[in-house]
Design an enzyme around this catalytic site. Sequence first.
Site, PDB file in Angstrom:
ATOM      1  N   SER A 183      44.322  46.884  34.925  1.00  0.00           N
ATOM      2  CA  SER A 183      42.856  46.585  35.302  1.00  0.00           C
ATOM      3  C   SER A 183      42.377  47.616  34.965  1.00  0.00           C
ATOM      4  O   SER A 183      42.430  48.782  35.530  1.00  0.00           O
ATOM      5  CB  SER A 183      42.808  46.265  36.731  1.00  0.00           C
ATOM      6  OG  SER A 183      41.631  46.466  37.239  1.00  0.00           O
TER       7      SER A 183
ATOM      8  N   HIS B 139      43.078  43.388  31.745  1.00  0.00           N
ATOM      9  CA  HIS B 139      42.270  42.407  32.966  1.00  0.00           C
ATOM     10  C   HIS B 139      41.175  43.300  33.450  1.00  0.00           C
ATOM     11  O   HIS B 139      40.758  44.432  33.495  1.00  0.00           O
ATOM     12  CB  HIS B 139      43.295  42.864  34.449  1.00  0.00           C
ATOM     13  CG  HIS B 139      42.713  42.125  35.659  1.00  0.00           C
ATOM     14  ND1 HIS B 139      42.965  40.871  35.922  1.00  0.00           N
ATOM     15  CD2 HIS B 139      41.860  42.530  36.726  1.00  0.00           C
ATOM     16  CE1 HIS B 139      42.466  40.403  37.032  1.00  0.00           C
ATOM     17  NE2 HIS B 139      41.894  41.595  37.480  1.00  0.00           N
TER      18      HIS B 139
ATOM     19  N   ASP C  94      37.614  43.270  35.754  1.00  0.00           N
ATOM     20  CA  ASP C  94      36.986  42.757  36.811  1.00  0.00           C
ATOM     21  C   ASP C  94      35.454  42.694  36.849  1.00  0.00           C
ATOM     22  O   ASP C  94      34.806  43.751  36.764  1.00  0.00           O
ATOM     23  CB  ASP C  94      37.275  43.728  37.949  1.00  0.00           C
ATOM     24  CG  ASP C  94      38.827  43.808  38.229  1.00  0.00           C
ATOM     25  OD1 ASP C  94      39.241  42.623  38.668  1.00  0.00           O
ATOM     26  OD2 ASP C  94      39.667  44.579  38.093  1.00  0.00           O
TER      27      ASP C  94
ATOM     28  N   MET D 208      32.247  42.000  38.841  1.00  0.00           N
ATOM     29  CA  MET D 208      31.636  41.925  40.538  1.00  0.00           C
ATOM     30  C   MET D 208      30.001  42.056  40.347  1.00  0.00           C
ATOM     31  O   MET D 208      29.522  42.666  39.607  1.00  0.00           O
ATOM     32  CB  MET D 208      32.291  43.237  40.973  1.00  0.00           C
ATOM     33  CG  MET D 208      33.748  43.382  41.255  1.00  0.00           C
ATOM     34  SD  MET D 208      34.254  44.725  42.052  1.00  0.00           S
ATOM     35  CE  MET D 208      35.887  44.816  41.858  1.00  0.00           C
TER      36      MET D 208
ATOM     37  N   HIS E 258      38.399  38.343  35.183  1.00  0.00           N
ATOM     38  CA  HIS E 258      38.379  38.044  36.585  1.00  0.00           C
ATOM     39  C   HIS E 258      36.874  38.022  37.151  1.00  0.00           C
ATOM     40  O   HIS E 258      36.518  39.108  37.502  1.00  0.00           O
ATOM     41  CB  HIS E 258      39.473  38.788  37.226  1.00  0.00           C
ATOM     42  CG  HIS E 258      39.617  38.613  38.651  1.00  0.00           C
ATOM     43  ND1 HIS E 258      40.003  39.573  39.771  1.00  0.00           N
ATOM     44  CD2 HIS E 258      39.027  37.568  39.608  1.00  0.00           C
ATOM     45  CE1 HIS E 258      40.036  39.184  40.937  1.00  0.00           C
ATOM     46  NE2 HIS E 258      39.392  37.941  40.911  1.00  0.00           N
TER      47      HIS E 258
ATOM     48  N   MET F  74      34.380  37.905  39.839  1.00  0.00           N
ATOM     49  CA  MET F  74      33.987  37.981  41.248  1.00  0.00           C
ATOM     50  C   MET F  74      32.303  37.581  41.586  1.00  0.00           C
ATOM     51  O   MET F  74      32.029  38.707  42.035  1.00  0.00           O
ATOM     52  CB  MET F  74      34.664  39.149  41.900  1.00  0.00           C
ATOM     53  CG  MET F  74      36.308  39.274  41.934  1.00  0.00           C
ATOM     54  SD  MET F  74      36.812  40.827  42.004  1.00  0.00           S
ATOM     55  CE  MET F  74      37.027  41.347  40.385  1.00  0.00           C
TER      56      MET F  74
ATOM     57  N   MET G 221      45.189  36.729  45.134  1.00  0.00           N
ATOM     58  CA  MET G 221      44.777  38.173  45.698  1.00  0.00           C
ATOM     59  C   MET G 221      45.661  38.560  46.461  1.00  0.00           C
ATOM     60  O   MET G 221      45.977  38.213  47.651  1.00  0.00           O
ATOM     61  CB  MET G 221      43.325  38.313  46.013  1.00  0.00           C
ATOM     62  CG  MET G 221      42.231  38.018  45.065  1.00  0.00           C
ATOM     63  SD  MET G 221      42.124  38.983  43.433  1.00  0.00           S
ATOM     64  CE  MET G 221      41.863  40.459  44.026  1.00  0.00           C
TER      65      MET G 221
ATOM     66  N   ASP H 271      47.181  40.090  42.104  1.00  0.00           N
ATOM     67  CA  ASP H 271      46.121  41.238  41.801  1.00  0.00           C
ATOM     68  C   ASP H 271      45.911  42.017  42.847  1.00  0.00           C
ATOM     69  O   ASP H 271      45.107  41.328  43.892  1.00  0.00           O
ATOM     70  CB  ASP H 271      44.894  40.476  41.029  1.00  0.00           C
ATOM     71  CG  ASP H 271      43.770  41.281  40.818  1.00  0.00           C
ATOM     72  OD1 ASP H 271      44.033  42.737  40.829  1.00  0.00           O
ATOM     73  OD2 ASP H 271      42.765  41.066  40.521  1.00  0.00           O
TER      74      ASP H 271
HETATM   75  C1  DX5 Z   1      39.946  44.193  43.074  1.00  0.00           C
HETATM   76  C2  DX5 Z   1      40.186  43.788  41.678  1.00  0.00           C
HETATM   77  C3  DX5 Z   1      41.424  44.248  41.038  1.00  0.00           C
HETATM   78  C4  DX5 Z   1      41.778  45.887  40.924  1.00  0.00           C
HETATM   79  C5  DX5 Z   1      43.019  46.201  41.314  1.00  0.00           C
HETATM   80  O1  DX5 Z   1      38.825  43.440  43.344  1.00  0.00           O
HETATM   81  O2  DX5 Z   1      40.196  42.237  41.393  1.00  0.00           O
HETATM   82  O3  DX5 Z   1      41.894  43.715  39.700  1.00  0.00           O
HETATM   83  O4  DX5 Z   1      41.104  46.363  39.904  1.00  0.00           O
HETATM   84  O5  DX5 Z   1      43.387  47.602  41.412  1.00  0.00           O
HETATM   85  P1  DX5 Z   1      44.655  48.286  42.074  1.00  0.00           P
HETATM   86  O6  DX5 Z   1      45.708  47.728  41.246  1.00  0.00           O
HETATM   87  O7  DX5 Z   1      44.223  49.661  42.142  1.00  0.00           O
HETATM   88  O8  DX5 Z   1      44.468  47.629  43.520  1.00  0.00           O
HETATM   89 ZN    ZN Z   2      41.112  41.650  39.447  1.00  0.00          ZN
END
Ligand code: DX5
Ligand code: ZN
Length: 217
Positions: free
Chosen positions: A8, A32, A34, A36, A65, A67, A138, A176
């Site tokens: 990630s 990956h 993220d 947000m 991903h 969010m 998750m 994840d």
């Molecule tokens: C959290 C993300 C994850 C995060 C994982 O909202 O979706 O992908 O980056 O990071 P670690 O492995 O540090 O928990």
């Molecule tokens: Zn993620």
Amino acid sequence: MAALIAPSMLAADFLHLEDAVQTVNAYADLFHLDIMDGHFVPNISFGFPVVESIAQAAMRPLDIHLMIRHPQTYIERFCNIPGAGMLSFHLDATREDPEPILGIIGNAGVKAGIAINPDIPVEKLFPYLDLCDFVLIMSVYAGFGGQSFMEETYGRVARTKEEITRRGLATRIEVDGGVSPKNARQLIECGVDILVAGSAVFKAQNPAEVIAAMRGE
Ligand code: DX5
Ligand code: ZN
């Protein structure tokens, strides 16, 4: 049994993003990313320019991903980024029927997935298992990297895997949040196909070693 590993990029050093991509380029199966929006989750990460820049350096498909609320608004734009290979959105991020959204992703040639937070019963995914290329379970609440892995994830993965197997589906399971060499093996035994790991990879002295350890080689 081996799993695909998706580092990630949220845990990467953003001042040296290209270096971070290069650090894992030869070892990662996916990147990956993220996204947000500050509404669906109480945090804002990065958007199109950053994803497009990572895409230029990444030698592996992007696993995006989302969010964000109303993911349908942005799905086509993300799917059109060269290198986009997988795209997931959260079941409760939209009031719309997930089926057409999955269709849009699939029609763009991108693998489609639905994500759920730890407080949503995995059974809510079951009606969509045959429409999804993968589901994202998750193992922390979405929003921040560096959180602790939630142990109940093992049972949630196992129940989902059992349903996938019972129905003879090929749906893959991604996990994840807080994933590391400490829990990777048990997750793979429960049926996980894709492990996302941010901190465990990018805060490590030797990211390549951590990736190899998690893969179950
Ligand atoms: C959290 C993300 C994850 C995060 C994982 O909202 O979706 O992908 O980056 O990071 P670690 O492995 O540090 O928990
Ligand atoms: Zn993620």
